[in-house]
Design an enzyme around this catalytic site. Structure first.
Site, PDB file in Angstrom:
ATOM      1  N   HIS A  65       0.840  -1.196   0.000  1.00 25.10           N
ATOM      2  CA  HIS A  65       0.000   0.000   0.000  1.00 25.10           C
ATOM      3  C   HIS A  65       0.875   1.246   0.000  1.00 25.10           C
ATOM      4  O   HIS A  65       2.039   1.209   0.386  1.00 25.10           O
ATOM      5  CB  HIS A  65      -0.936   0.025   1.218  1.00 25.10           C
ATOM      6  CG  HIS A  65      -0.211  -0.068   2.526  1.00 25.10           C
ATOM      7  ND1 HIS A  65       0.157  -1.279   3.078  1.00 25.10           N
ATOM      8  CD2 HIS A  65       0.223   0.882   3.387  1.00 25.10           C
ATOM      9  CE1 HIS A  65       0.770  -1.064   4.229  1.00 25.10           C
ATOM     10  NE2 HIS A  65       0.826   0.242   4.441  1.00 25.10           N
ATOM     11  N   CYS A 201       0.950   0.804  16.538  1.00 25.27           N
ATOM     12  CA  CYS A 201       2.133   0.428  15.767  1.00 25.27           C
ATOM     13  C   CYS A 201       2.688   1.702  15.137  1.00 25.27           C
ATOM     14  O   CYS A 201       2.037   2.749  15.169  1.00 25.27           O
ATOM     15  CB  CYS A 201       1.795  -0.614  14.708  1.00 25.27           C
ATOM     16  SG  CYS A 201       0.640  -0.054  13.438  1.00 25.27           S
TER      17      CYS A 201
END
Length: 683
Positions: A65, A201
């Site tokens: 992505h 994250c």
């Protein structure tokens, strides 16, 4: 999501053998639908994102992505590979591949796609259905959440329990306001064990939500009441304070520091990396229950955020690098502001400006010397914070906020005893280690509330002060003095060799760890400036400017050796290189590392050596050509940069010319068409 994926964006027989080929195959479908305007440019952006961190996930899933200026609308393409494609997942190749494209600046759309998809991918029924579906239209509808194909396999489920007054738990939770814990609903016969969790994250996208979904699912299976706060890139919705207060335990599954961590103080806590939340959620729940039964709390059991950031198998060396870079990153703004102000003071008032009286007592509005003295004295005060800030934020990286006080105290002592930059490093590590040791001690419940604000700062400051003043301070001060004398005496061949080494380090990984080590060494020297340390800073900045400027020159001189995307990147590289942003060469290195990186290193070594040989100096840690007037021997400095750029550009052109005559995508479309026709005729 239904507008982001259609049947035309689904390939159920993806035949690509590599991740690059898979991305190209799916991207071509986006181009056909006018969702992507430049195939090569978009693929370069995908490759750059992939180079940062592999996008393979456990369970046979790949999610390449990126955000790209070549994307017209948020788009998702899906491919299913029978042979599998390696996207770097620990458990092997991926057979389900999702290519996600978002326009540049469309952060919210990018996050929405990824977070929604990440939660779906934690559902085995969803991935199983995708492996079984035989219609692109059905696959697109399934991914968009419009319907579940009849052929999709579903696991066996237990019979539904008898209806009860309270609502049945949902099988999954979409991002949004957090649900409340069981105890604030209608009370049940047996109060379940209550857990609150935080997941995060570095990008705050896929892993954040996958860990949340895995923990919630494991909580339902274990019969505990568990709610999760996802701290993603787009912000986070705080857990209800009542839910936090009522919780029996806390789970942190994160690779970045937990925001507002103090909310969870005093509770049994398990602190792990985010992938542990995805891979072993049941173990984490069992562990936090065990700690609650033993009466352990945060002070006794919880590691610090940075100490446990990343994977559990990270070595001490990796953690040490993170701690040190945490301190350096907070110190650099003080260096930048202070260094530039001091340099401006010298430029306006001459090198005797350091003897000017305090501007608080003597300031004349119409005299340039007064303004020069003002800048110099403000800069000097900013520089006085360098070592305390370095030490304080090294300790913060190790022990979170409790490390700040002893870290700053230790850094100030380092200045007092003339231990300088090395003393600050030692003081920060001592402060963080001392706080961690204190946090492991068992304390009575009555003292837990004052531990973070009274006991830990008091005891750790005493310990760090004792060690810095009476044990290690003087030896470090002697070492710092020896290093300062060595830098001051650098001349001739020794200076040139150091310049070569620093130039190679700056250009080897183009903004990576080795580049940052060289930069941190140079910036640290500015804390105790002398002729040698100012030469080092000048050499480091000059070498760091070479790679992007060289790539820009090479694309301008021999554009046919580069792809159209690289030629466009070359235009931007002029500005990035001139601004001392070495990362401007990364797109070129990612596409052709074996030719670009050696060429960049050769030019960087030449520039570093010449800068040291010319005895150029620099007080500012950044700025590129925009601080040339503040550089000692500025014309020779520019000559050193030009020489390195010419060497790098010439070498990369030579390597590309002799080893690859017509790279894929190079030249104009007409040139590629003519070349293809010539090959056909020859055949």
């Amino acid at each position: 999501m239904s507008t982001m994926i259609t049947a035309d964006l689904v390939d159920l027989d993806l035949s690509a053998g590599t991740k690059e080929a898979a991305a190209r195959s799916l991207a071509e479908r986006m181009v056909a639908l006018c969702r992507v305007t430049d195939l090569d440019g978009f693929l370069a952006d995908v490759a750059a994102r992939e180079a940062q961190m592999p996008t393979g996930l456990d369970g046979g899933i790949g999610i390449p992505h990126c955000r790209s200026a070549h994307v017209t609308a948020p788009t998702l393409a899906f491919g299913r590979s029978a042979a599998g494609v390696d996207f770097g997942a620990p458990d092997g190749p991926a057979d389900l591949i999702f290519l996600i494209a978002a326009p540049a600046g469309a952060d919210d759309a990018h996050l929405t796609i990824l977070s929604s998809l990440a939660r779906q991918l934690m559902d085995e029924r969803f991935t199983g259905a995708l492996r079984a579906v035989d219609s692109p239209a059905e696959a697109a509808a399934m991914i968009a959440g419009e319907e579940v194909p009849a052929k999709a396999p579903a696991p066996e489920t237990e019979p539904e329990p008898e209806p009860e007054p309270e609502p049945e738990p949902e099988p999954g939770r979409e991002p949004g306001p957090e649900p409340e814990l069981e105890q604030v609903r209608e009370p049940s016969k047996a109060t379940p064990f209550r857990i609150v969790a935080v997941t995060s994250c570095p990008t705050g996208i896929a892993h954040t939500y996958m860990a949340a979904e895995a923990l919630e699912k494991a909580g339902r299976e274990a019969g505990v009441a568990l709610v999760v706060e996802t701290q993603g890139s787009a912000g986070f919705t705080r857990l209800d304070p009542a839910a936090v207060a009522a919780a029996d335990g806390v789970i942190f599954a994160h690779d970045v520091p937990v925001r507002e961590k103090e909310r969870f103080a005093g509770k049994p806590t398990v602190d792990v990396g985010v992938k542990a939340g995805i891979n072993r959620p049941a173990e984490l729940i069992a562990e936090v229950r065990g700690r609650a039964e033993r009466g352990e709390t945060t002070a006794a059991a919880a590691p610090t955020p940075v100490d446990k950031a990343g994977e559990p198998e990270e070595g001490y060396g990796t953690k040490l690098r993170k701690w040190l870079m945490s301190g350096v990153s907070y110190m650099v703004p003080f260096v930048a502001a202070g260094g530039l102000l001091i340099a401006l003071g010298f430029a306006l008032g001459g090198y005797d400006i350091d003897k000017a009286p305090s501007v608080a007592e003597h300031f004349a509005w119409g005299q340039i010397d007064s303004w020069a003295a003002l800048m110099f004295q403000i800069g000097g005060l900013a520089f006085a914070f360098l070592v305390p800030v370095l030490a304080g934020y090294i300790a913060y990286g190790m022990a979170d906020r409790p490390g700040l006080v002893p870290g700053f105290v230790g850094g100030s002592i380092a200045l007092t005893i003339d231990a300088g930059f090395l003393g600050g490093l030692a003081a920060g590590l001592l402060a963080g280690g001392t706080v961690l040791a204190i946090q492991k001690a068992r304390v009575p419940a009555a003292l837990r509330g004052i531990m973070p604000v009274v006991v830990i700062p008091l005891l750790s400051s005493i310990a760090v002060g004792f060690l810095m003043f009476l044990v290690i301070g003087k030896p470090i001060a002697s070492l710092q003095s020896a290093l300062t004398d060595w830098l001051s005496g650098l001349s001739g061949a020794n200076a040139v060799i150091l310049g070569v080494i620093l130039g190679l380090m700056m250009c080897f990984d183009l903004g990576g760890p080795l580049n940052k080590v060289a930069y941190a060494f140079a910036v640290g020297g500015l804390a105790t400036p002398n002729e040698g340390s100012l030469k080092v800073m000048a050499a480091v900045m000059a070498a760091g400017m070479v790679p992007p400027l060289a790539m820009a020159l090479a694309t301008a001189v021999r554009g046919r050796l580069f792809t159209r995307t690289e030629r466009e990147n070359g235009k931007a590289a002029w500005v990035l290189g001139a601004s001392f942003i070495t990362e401007g060469a990364i797109p070129f290195a990612a596409a052709d590392p074996l030719r670009v990186i050696p060429a960049a290193m050769a030019g960087g070594a030449v520039t570093g050596a010449l800068s040291m040989a010319f005895e150029c100096t620099l007080r500012a840690p950044h700025g590129g050509v925009f601080v040339i007037p503040l550089i000692g021997n500025p014309f020779l400095y520019l000559l050193a940069i030009v020489a390195g750029v010419l060497v790098s550009a010439g070498l990369v052109i030579l390597l590309k010319s002799t080893t690859r005559k017509n790279p894929a995508g190079a030249g104009t479309p007409e040139e590629r068409t003519e070349a293809g026709a010539a090959v056909t005729v020859a055949a």
